[in-house]
Design an enzyme around this catalytic site. Structure first.
Site, PDB file in Angstrom:
ATOM      1  N   SER A  35      21.190  69.303  60.643  1.00 55.03           N
ATOM      2  CA  SER A  35      21.680  67.299  60.158  1.00 55.03           C
ATOM      3  C   SER A  35      22.074  66.519  59.311  1.00 55.03           C
ATOM      4  O   SER A  35      21.761  67.082  58.281  1.00 55.03           O
ATOM      5  CB  SER A  35      20.223  66.838  61.069  1.00 55.03           C
ATOM      6  OG  SER A  35      19.199  67.812  60.058  1.00 55.03           O
ATOM      7  N   LYS A  56      25.851  67.540  69.327  1.00 60.71           N
ATOM      8  CA  LYS A  56      25.482  66.028  68.489  1.00 60.71           C
ATOM      9  C   LYS A  56      24.676  65.387  69.127  1.00 60.71           C
ATOM     10  O   LYS A  56      25.904  64.688  70.411  1.00 60.71           O
ATOM     11  CB  LYS A  56      26.804  66.100  67.143  1.00 60.71           C
ATOM     12  CG  LYS A  56      26.259  64.931  66.091  1.00 60.71           C
ATOM     13  CD  LYS A  56      28.357  64.798  65.183  1.00 60.71           C
ATOM     14  CE  LYS A  56      27.032  63.881  64.428  1.00 60.71           C
ATOM     15  NZ  LYS A  56      28.728  63.866  63.517  1.00 60.71           N
ATOM     16  N   ASP A 160      35.726  62.062  54.886  1.00 60.06           N
ATOM     17  CA  ASP A 160      34.706  62.236  54.597  1.00 60.06           C
ATOM     18  C   ASP A 160      34.832  64.098  54.387  1.00 60.06           C
ATOM     19  O   ASP A 160      33.733  65.108  54.769  1.00 60.06           O
ATOM     20  CB  ASP A 160      33.105  62.195  55.324  1.00 60.06           C
ATOM     21  CG  ASP A 160      32.058  62.767  54.877  1.00 60.06           C
ATOM     22  OD1 ASP A 160      31.962  62.794  53.670  1.00 60.06           O
ATOM     23  OD2 ASP A 160      30.930  62.404  55.360  1.00 60.06           O
TER      24      ASP A 160
HETATM   25  P1  ADP Z   1      26.655  64.471  60.236  1.00 60.63           P
HETATM   26  O1  ADP Z   1      27.385  63.192  60.825  1.00 60.63           O
HETATM   27  O2  ADP Z   1      24.960  64.568  60.547  1.00 60.63           O
HETATM   28  O3  ADP Z   1      26.528  64.941  58.913  1.00 60.63           O
HETATM   29  P2  ADP Z   1      27.848  66.926  61.424  1.00 60.63           P
HETATM   30  O4  ADP Z   1      28.582  66.772  62.506  1.00 60.63           O
HETATM   31  O5  ADP Z   1      28.204  66.859  59.941  1.00 60.63           O
HETATM   32  O6  ADP Z   1      26.599  65.851  61.285  1.00 60.63           O
HETATM   33  O7  ADP Z   1      26.777  68.459  61.586  1.00 60.63           O
HETATM   34  C1  ADP Z   1      25.833  68.384  60.631  1.00 60.63           C
HETATM   35  C2  ADP Z   1      25.443  70.296  60.314  1.00 60.63           C
HETATM   36  O8  ADP Z   1      25.554  71.115  61.839  1.00 60.63           O
HETATM   37  C3  ADP Z   1      27.259  70.345  59.894  1.00 60.63           C
HETATM   38  O9  ADP Z   1      26.952  70.078  58.251  1.00 60.63           O
HETATM   39  C4  ADP Z   1      27.458  71.530  60.232  1.00 60.63           C
HETATM   40  O10 ADP Z   1      26.474  72.863  59.203  1.00 60.63           O
HETATM   41  C5  ADP Z   1      26.927  71.933  61.604  1.00 60.63           C
HETATM   42  N1  ADP Z   1      27.798  71.775  62.710  1.00 60.63           N
HETATM   43  C6  ADP Z   1      28.194  70.716  63.160  1.00 60.63           C
HETATM   44  N2  ADP Z   1      29.592  70.672  64.188  1.00 60.63           N
HETATM   45  C7  ADP Z   1      29.659  72.403  63.757  1.00 60.63           C
HETATM   46  C8  ADP Z   1      30.181  72.990  65.049  1.00 60.63           C
HETATM   47  N3  ADP Z   1      31.019  72.887  65.960  1.00 60.63           N
HETATM   48  N4  ADP Z   1      29.870  73.849  65.429  1.00 60.63           N
HETATM   49  C9  ADP Z   1      29.227  74.851  64.009  1.00 60.63           C
HETATM   50  N5  ADP Z   1      27.774  73.968  63.024  1.00 60.63           N
HETATM   51  C10 ADP Z   1      28.296  73.128  63.040  1.00 60.63           C
HETATM   52 MG    MG Z   2      28.662  65.897  58.100  1.00 67.97          MG
END
Ligand code: ADP
Ligand code: MG
Length: 302
Positions: A35, A56, A160
């Site tokens: 998260s 997500k 980002d």
């Molecule tokens: P936020 O907007 O809260 O930063 P993210 O989209 O960056 O959320 O996702 C948070 C974390 O979840 C990421 O840093 C990664 O570790 C994991 N993650 C997100 N999307 C994927 C994906 N498609 N495959 C694998 N891990 C993911």
């Molecule tokens: Mg992120």
């Protein structure tokens, strides 16, 4: 309750309008993957064929920017609109693919993405291994720059770029950009709002709260490349960002240092373009020794 939304999977016709199976009939949610600032991401799978996915959850309150999608009555989070735009043009292996999305009535949205079978985000990858060998950093960096060219070509700026927002397929060593939650439509004019990560943001944002898309991206690539070859980011405090002078904590080749310093130029107009990064002498190395470099990654993680 989950509202049905347009996407191309399991679509039926009902009174002339496409109707889709609800989320719970198509996917099963598993444990939390991670998260960040804007949502929680779970692992999961598609019930029809067992495909591994990431799901997500985006709460309505956390959404800063909204956008309209063709054929949709209500606005959707910008993150969904940007991923939709990039997948519409055929996608690119370097951008995480959005498979589906759903509105959860009154609460928010669910975004279903591909999840590489053996993957780790680059933050965890670096935390486990420490500073990466330059040739591995180069392999990741080249993919990132080429993918960002694709993203910009299709009118999107991510805003980002950082290790947490990159997933590494630890078998193929392919990297994919995730998290377009701070992204925007690309424009030539200056931006005056920013939801990205402070320690990856450039001096012009910290000092004057303004920036242009390409120099912002290139600055964050400089921070990222430093992070890969030194094992940590170069700047924590605003004064350090404004100083724009990285202090190398590891042995790093002269060419690599020069490229990092160029990306971290104080003046946005002194930074390279993405094309100039790709033709920098440091970027020319690496091809023939890639195999050797792969074997230097601890085998426990491959
Ligand atoms: P936020 O907007 O809260 O930063 P993210 O989209 O960056 O959320 O996702 C948070 C974390 O979840 C990421 O840093 C990664 O570790 C994991 N993650 C997100 N999307 C994927 C994906 N498609 N495959 C694998 N891990 C993911
Ligand atoms: Mg992120």
């Amino acid at each position: 309750m989950l509202e049905k939304r347009s996407v191309d999977l399991h679509v039926e016709e009902k009174e002339g309008k496409p109707v889709k199976e609800p989320f719970s009939k198509q996917y099963r949610c598993g444990p939390l993957l991670g998260s960040g600032g804007f949502g929680s991401v779970f692992s999961g799978h598609r019930l029809s064929d067992g495909l591994q996915v990431a799901i997500k959850q985006i709460s309505r309150d956390s959404v800063q920017q909204w956008a309209r999608l063709p054929g949709e009555l209500s606005p959707v989070p910008m993150e969904i609109a940007l991923l939709h735009r990039l997948s519409e043009v055929g996608g690119n292996g370097g951008v995480i693919q959005m498979l589906d999305w759903f509105e959860v009535e009154g609460r928010g949205f669910l975004l279903v993405m591909e999840r590489p079978p053996q993957c780790q985000d680059l933050f965890d990858f670096i935390t486990e291994r420490g500073a990466l060998p330059e040739r591995l950093a180069l392999r990741f960096f080249r993919q990132m720059v080429e993918t960002l060219q694709f993203v910009h070509l299709h009118g999107v700026v991510h805003r980002d770029i950082k290790d947490e927002n990159i997933v590494v397929d630890t078998r193929s060593l392919e990297v994919k950009i995730i998290d377009f939650g701070s992204g925007a439509l690309l424009k030539d004019a200056a931006y005056d709002e920013f939801e990205g990560t402070r320690v990856y943001s450039p001096p012009e944002w910290v000092q004057a709260r303004t920036y242009h898309a390409i120099p912002l991206t290139v600055w964050s690539l400089g921070v990222l490349l430093f992070d890969m070859v030194c094992g940590d980011i170069p700047f924590e405090r605003d004064q350090e960002i404004i100083g724009a002078t990285p202090f190398f904590t590891h042995r790093v080749s002269k060419e690599c240092q020069a490229l990092i310093r160029w990306c971290l130029s104080f003046r946005p107009e002194d930074r390279p373009s993405l094309e100039e990064i790709l033709s920098h002498p440091w970027m020319e190395g690496g091809e023939e020794e890639e195999e050797e470099e792969c074997s230097s990654v601890p085998s426990s993680s491959l």
